[in-house]
Design a protein around this motif. Structure first.
Motif, PDB file in Angstrom:
ATOM      1  N   VAL A   1      12.035   0.539  -8.411  1.00  0.00           N
ATOM      2  CA  VAL A   1      11.434   0.633  -9.759  1.00  0.00           C
ATOM      3  C   VAL A   1      12.476   1.098 -10.786  1.00  0.00           C
ATOM      4  N   GLN A   2      13.457   1.919 -10.312  1.00  0.00           N
ATOM      5  CA  GLN A   2      14.539   2.322 -11.226  1.00  0.00           C
ATOM      6  C   GLN A   2      15.480   1.144 -11.499  1.00  0.00           C
ATOM      7  N   ASP A   3      15.871   0.422 -10.418  1.00  0.00           N
ATOM      8  CA  ASP A   3      16.775  -0.734 -10.566  1.00  0.00           C
ATOM      9  C   ASP A   3      16.208  -1.760 -11.543  1.00  0.00           C
ATOM     10  N   TYR A   4      14.876  -1.956 -11.475  1.00  0.00           N
ATOM     11  CA  TYR A   4      14.236  -2.955 -12.342  1.00  0.00           C
ATOM     12  C   TYR A   4      13.967  -2.409 -13.748  1.00  0.00           C
ATOM     13  N   GLY A   5      14.307  -1.129 -13.987  1.00  0.00           N
ATOM     14  CA  GLY A   5      14.090  -0.526 -15.305  1.00  0.00           C
ATOM     15  C   GLY A   5      12.624  -0.322 -15.639  1.00  0.00           C
ATOM     16  N   LEU A   6      11.765  -0.223 -14.600  1.00  0.00           N
ATOM     17  CA  LEU A   6      10.324  -0.089 -14.837  1.00  0.00           C
ATOM     18  C   LEU A   6       9.921   1.373 -15.032  1.00  0.00           C
ATOM     19  N   LEU A   7      10.739   2.292 -14.475  1.00  0.00           N
ATOM     20  CA  LEU A   7      10.395   3.716 -14.530  1.00  0.00           C
ATOM     21  C   LEU A   7      11.676   4.511 -14.310  1.00  0.00           C
ATOM     22  N   ASP A   8      11.885   5.578 -15.098  1.00  0.00           N
ATOM     23  CA  ASP A   8      13.091   6.386 -14.834  1.00  0.00           C
ATOM     24  C   ASP A   8      12.781   7.423 -13.760  1.00  0.00           C
ATOM     25  N   LEU A   9      13.818   8.039 -13.204  1.00  0.00           N
ATOM     26  CA  LEU A   9      13.675   8.946 -12.062  1.00  0.00           C
ATOM     27  C   LEU A   9      12.784  10.141 -12.394  1.00  0.00           C
ATOM     28  N   ASP A  10      13.019  10.777 -13.557  1.00  0.00           N
ATOM     29  CA  ASP A  10      12.249  11.985 -13.920  1.00  0.00           C
ATOM     30  C   ASP A  10      10.755  11.695 -13.987  1.00  0.00           C
ATOM     31  N   SER A  11      10.405  10.550 -14.594  1.00  0.00           N
ATOM     32  CA  SER A  11       8.972  10.198 -14.716  1.00  0.00           C
ATOM     33  C   SER A  11       8.358   9.968 -13.340  1.00  0.00           C
ATOM     34  N   ALA A  12       9.098   9.269 -12.468  1.00  0.00           N
ATOM     35  CA  ALA A  12       8.585   8.975 -11.123  1.00  0.00           C
ATOM     36  C   ALA A  12       8.364  10.269 -10.336  1.00  0.00           C
TER      37      ALA A  12
ATOM     38  N   SER B   1       0.823  -1.210   0.000  1.00  0.00           N
ATOM     39  CA  SER B   1       0.000   0.000   0.000  1.00  0.00           C
ATOM     40  C   SER B   1       0.860   1.265   0.000  1.00  0.00           C
ATOM     41  N   ASP B   2       2.145   1.148  -0.350  1.00  0.00           N
ATOM     42  CA  ASP B   2       3.028   2.308  -0.414  1.00  0.00           C
ATOM     43  C   ASP B   2       2.416   3.322  -1.382  1.00  0.00           C
ATOM     44  N   PRO B   3       2.346   4.627  -0.962  1.00  0.00           N
ATOM     45  CA  PRO B   3       1.654   5.606  -1.822  1.00  0.00           C
ATOM     46  C   PRO B   3       2.268   5.740  -3.216  1.00  0.00           C
ATOM     47  N   LEU B   4       3.594   5.705  -3.332  1.00  0.00           N
ATOM     48  CA  LEU B   4       4.221   5.832  -4.663  1.00  0.00           C
ATOM     49  C   LEU B   4       3.874   4.619  -5.528  1.00  0.00           C
ATOM     50  N   LEU B   5       3.918   3.443  -4.917  1.00  0.00           N
ATOM     51  CA  LEU B   5       3.611   2.215  -5.660  1.00  0.00           C
ATOM     52  C   LEU B   5       2.156   2.252  -6.137  1.00  0.00           C
ATOM     53  N   ALA B   6       1.267   2.752  -5.254  1.00  0.00           N
ATOM     54  CA  ALA B   6      -0.154   2.860  -5.611  1.00  0.00           C
ATOM     55  C   ALA B   6      -0.338   3.828  -6.786  1.00  0.00           C
ATOM     56  N   LEU B   7       0.390   4.955  -6.752  1.00  0.00           N
ATOM     57  CA  LEU B   7       0.283   5.948  -7.844  1.00  0.00           C
ATOM     58  C   LEU B   7       0.748   5.358  -9.181  1.00  0.00           C
ATOM     59  N   ILE B   8       1.894   4.654  -9.139  1.00  0.00           N
ATOM     60  CA  ILE B   8       2.448   4.066 -10.369  1.00  0.00           C
ATOM     61  C   ILE B   8       1.474   3.030 -10.927  1.00  0.00           C
ATOM     62  N   ARG B   9       0.877   2.264 -10.022  1.00  0.00           N
ATOM     63  CA  ARG B   9      -0.041   1.200 -10.468  1.00  0.00           C
ATOM     64  C   ARG B   9      -1.329   1.801 -11.043  1.00  0.00           C
ATOM     65  N   GLU B  10      -1.815   2.867 -10.384  1.00  0.00           N
ATOM     66  CA  GLU B  10      -3.033   3.546 -10.862  1.00  0.00           C
ATOM     67  C   GLU B  10      -2.887   3.990 -12.313  1.00  0.00           C
TER      68      GLU B  10
END
Length: 567
Positions: free
Chosen positions: A42-53, A6-15
C-alpha cells in the motif's frame, strides 16, 4: 490467494473507505504475485503512508504507536524476551513497568503470537505498534542469530544423556509428559525452535524419528538430509504429541497413520506445514513438509525451463483440449510446475478445477478439491463430479490407476484441457506406463499433447565455486570425450559459511520434453516399447535429461555428481 483478500490490515484499510474496489484488487494481486507484506504494497502504490497505516492498526488494537529508540533498549529490558522468541515471533520489548512488558510486534494483527509468547515471556504483555522495519533491524542488532546455541541449551536443560539413564523414572512420567506436552513451556519452546531453525536453513522437510535408543531430528535441505544434535530419547513422546496437537490430530491414536496441517508464524512469515505421522516399532515417526509461499515463485518464467521447452509448454497449456503430463519421482517439483502453468492460464473467462492429495497451495480463482479416501472422496469420484461443473481446465494430482486415467482421457475428448502427473523415470516412459495401466494406445495417441520429465539438481554455491579439470573417468561415466568438452570449464563448491560447507546452495530444474507428434503417435498405436519411442524422439530433436544436465554443468550451475545422480 484467498487469504490475501482477507488480510486483517487490508480489511481494516478497506473498512475505513481508504481503498476503492479497483485499488483493493490491485493490492491483492500484487501481494499474491510478489509475496510482499500488505503494509509495503500500500506504501509502494502511494495509497497510504506508513504513519497512517500504523495509526489504523493501533486504533484497532486500542493501543498506541511508538517510535523505537534503540538507546532505550537496555540489556535488562532485552533479557525480558528470550532471543529465540524475539527472532521467531519478530518482537522487541519497548518498556517494562512492574510486571507489565510493552512489546512491539512486526505483525501486531496476529492474535496467535501473543498467546504463544505467553509460554516464553514471564510478564503481562501490553501490545504497542511500531514500524516493522525498525523492529526487524533491532532484532538483527540485539538478538543475533544464535538458534543453534539456543537449541543446544534447551537440550542441556532437558537433561541430555543423564535423563536417559533414569529410564524407569522417565517411563513412569512419560504419560504425564505427553499429556502436558500441549502446554509445557520447554516442549513448546523446543518444537518452535526446531521449526524456526528449519525455516532459517531453507529445509523442505523435517523428520522426527524415534529409534530404540535415540530420537533423531533431520532436515532435508536442497534434497539432502542433515541431522541435528539428537535430543534425549524421552522427548520423542511429548514432541510428537505437541506436533499432533498443533495439527489437530488425535493424540491417543498411535496405531494408525494420520495426516494434518499446521499454520505457524515464523520470523514474521506465515509458514504452512503438512504433517504425516507413521506408527513404527519404537513410537510414531512424524514428517513435516514445509510449504513456504514466500520462497516459491509460482511463475513459469522462474522455473528455469530451456527456451524451446518453455515455448512449447505455453503452447500446450493454451490448447482447448488434450492432456499435458509432468513426470518424475516424488519431490522433483512436479506440483510446482503444474501450479505455475495453472497460474499462467488462470484468467477471468476460464473455469479451473483441481483435485489433489493433498492441496499444497491455495491459488485464488481456482476451485481446489482435497481427496479424502476416508469418506469415499477419491480422485475418480471428484473427476466424475468435475465434468458436471462446466470446467475449461482440470488439474488431476496424479493418474494413479486405469479408472482415473480413463476419466482424464474422457474429459480431454469432451473438450477439456487436463494437466496431471505420473511417476516415471523419463518422458517416454509415461506412454508405456499408461499402456501398462490398461489404457488403449489409440486413446493415448489422440489425447496426449506432451510429457515433461523433470528433476531437481543442487546448484553450486556461487560464493565458493571453483573450476576444475574433469578426470577421464568422470568424462567416460557421462559418455563424453575430451574433444566433446573442448575448452568448457567444470565447477564444484569448496564449501563455505554461506552453504554450510556443503558446496551447494539452492536447486534448479533439468527438463526433458516429449512432444507427441505424428511420428510418435504412430509408434504409440503400434505399442512400441519405451526405448523405441525415446530413440525416435531424440532423432526428432528431443533434448534428454542428461543433455539438459550437461547444459547446466557447462553453465556452471551444477556439478557432474549431481547430474549423474539424477539422470
Amino acid at each position: 490467494m484467498p487469504e490475501v483478500a482477507s488480510d486483517p490490515l487490508l480489511a481494516l484499510i478497506r473498512e475505513r473507505g481508504l481503498l476503492d474496489d479497483l485499488q483493493f484488487e490491485e493490492v491483492v494481486q500484487e501481494v499474491s504475485r510478489s509475496a510482499k507484506p500488505v503494509l509495503q504494497v500500500v506504501q509502494d502504490y502511494g495509497l497510504l503512508d506508513l504513519d497512517s497505516a500504523l495509526q489504523i492498526i493501533a486504533d484497532h488494537l486500542g493501543t498506541m504507536v511508538v517510535a523505537l529508540d534503540e538507546t532505550q533498549l537496555t540489556p535488562d529490558l532485552l533479557a525480558a524476551v528470550p532471543a529465540e522468541s524475539a527472532r521467531m515471533y519478530q518482537c522487541v520489548p519497548v518498556a517494562l513497568y512492574g510486571d507489565t512488558l510493552q512489546l512491539a510486534l512486526a505483525d501486531p494483527l496476529n492474535p496467535a503470537v501473543i498467546d504463544e509468547l505467553g509460554f516464553s515471556v514471564k510478564y503481562q504483555i501490553q501490545l504497542v505498534v511500531a514500524n516493522p522495519a525498525d523492529i526487524v533491524k533491532a532484532i538483527e542488532k540485539f538478538y543475533p542469530a544464535q538458534a543453534a546455541g539456543g537449541y543446544a541449551d534447551l537440550i542441556a536443560q532437558f537433561g541430555g544423556d543423564e535423563a536417559a539413564n533414569a529410564a524407569e523414572e522417565v517411563k513412569a512420567g512419560l504419560q504425564k509428559l505427553e499429556d502436558d506436552a500441549v502446554n509445557d513451556a520447554p516442549i513448546v519452546k523446543f518444537v518452535n525452535l526446531v521449526l524456526m531453525q528449519a525455516v532459517q536453513d531453507r529445509a523442505s522437510d523435517i523428520h522426527f524419528e524415534p529409534f530404540e535408543d535415540e530420537f533423531k531430528i533431520r532436515y532435508r535441505v536442497d534434497g539432502a538430509l542433515y541431522e541435528m544434535t539428537p535430543p534425549p530419547k524421552h522427548l520423542a513422546g511429548p514432541v510428537t504429541s505437541r506436533l499432533k496437537v498443533m495439527s489437530n490430530l488425535n493424540i491417543s491414536e498411535k496405531r494408525l497413520p494420520q495426516d494434518g496441517r499446521i499454520s505457524v508464524n515464523i520470523a514474521g512469515k506465515q509458514i504452512d506445514l503438512r504433517v504425516s505421522t507413521l506408527p513404527t516399532a519404537f513410537g510414531e515417526s512424524v514428517v513435516l513438509r514445509v510449504l513456504d509461499r514466500g520462497s516459491i515463485s509460482l511463475e513459469l518464467e522462474t522455473l528455469g525451463l530451456p527456451k524451446q521447452v518453455f515455448g512449447y509448454v505455453i503452447e500446450a497449456i493454451n490448447q482447448p483440449n488434450g492432456i499435458f503430463v509432468v513426470t518424475g519421482p516424488t519431490g522433483c517439483g512436479k506440483t510446482t510446475t503444474l501450479y505455475s502453468a495453472l497460474r499462467r492460464v488462470n484468467v477471468i473467462d476460464t473455469k479451473l478445477l483441481t483435485v489433489e492429495d493433498p492441496v499444497e497451495f491455495d491459488i485464488e480463482g481456482i476451485m481446489q478439491v482435497q481427496v479424502n479416501e476416508g469418506v469415499g472422496m477419491t480422485f475418480m469420484k471428484a473427476l466424475r463430479a468435475f465434468l458436471r461443473q462446466d470446467p475449461d481446465i482440470i488439474m488431476l494430482g496424479e493418474m494413479r490407476d486405469l479408472e482415473t486415467a480413463q476419466i482424464a482421457i474422457q474429459a480431454s475428448l469432451t473438450g477439456h484441457l487436463v494437466l496431471s502427473t505420473l511417476h516415471t523415470n523419463d518422458s517416454s516412459g509415461a506412454v508405456t506406463r499408461l499402456v501398462d495401466m490398461g489404457v488403449e494406445p489409440f486413446l493415448i495417441s489422440s489425447t496426449l499433447l506432451a510429457v515433461l520429465a523433470q528433476r531437481l539438481v543442487r546448484r553450486v554455491c556461487s560464493k565458493c565455486k571453483t573450476p576444475f579439470e574433469p578426470s577421464e573417468n568422470q568424462l567416460q561415466t557421462m559418455g563424453l570425450s575430451p574433444h566433446d568438452i573442448g575448452d568448457k570449464m567444470f565447477y564444484y563448491g569448496r564449501g563455505c559459511q554461506t552453504c554450510n560447507d556443503t558446496g551447494y546452495k539452492g536447486r534448479k530444474g533439468i527438463f526433458e520434453l516429449l512432444v507427441i507428434n505424428d511420428a510418435i503417435r504412430t509408434l504409440i498405436n503400434e505399442r512400441a516399447p519405451t526405448v523405441v519411442i525415446r530413440q525416435k524422439a531424440v532423432e526428432l530433436g528431443m533434448v534428454t535429461l542428461r543433455e539438459d544436465g550437461l547444459r547446466s554443468i557447462y553453465n556452471a550451475e551444477t556439478t557432474v555428481e549431481e547430474v549423474l545422480k539424477y539422470t
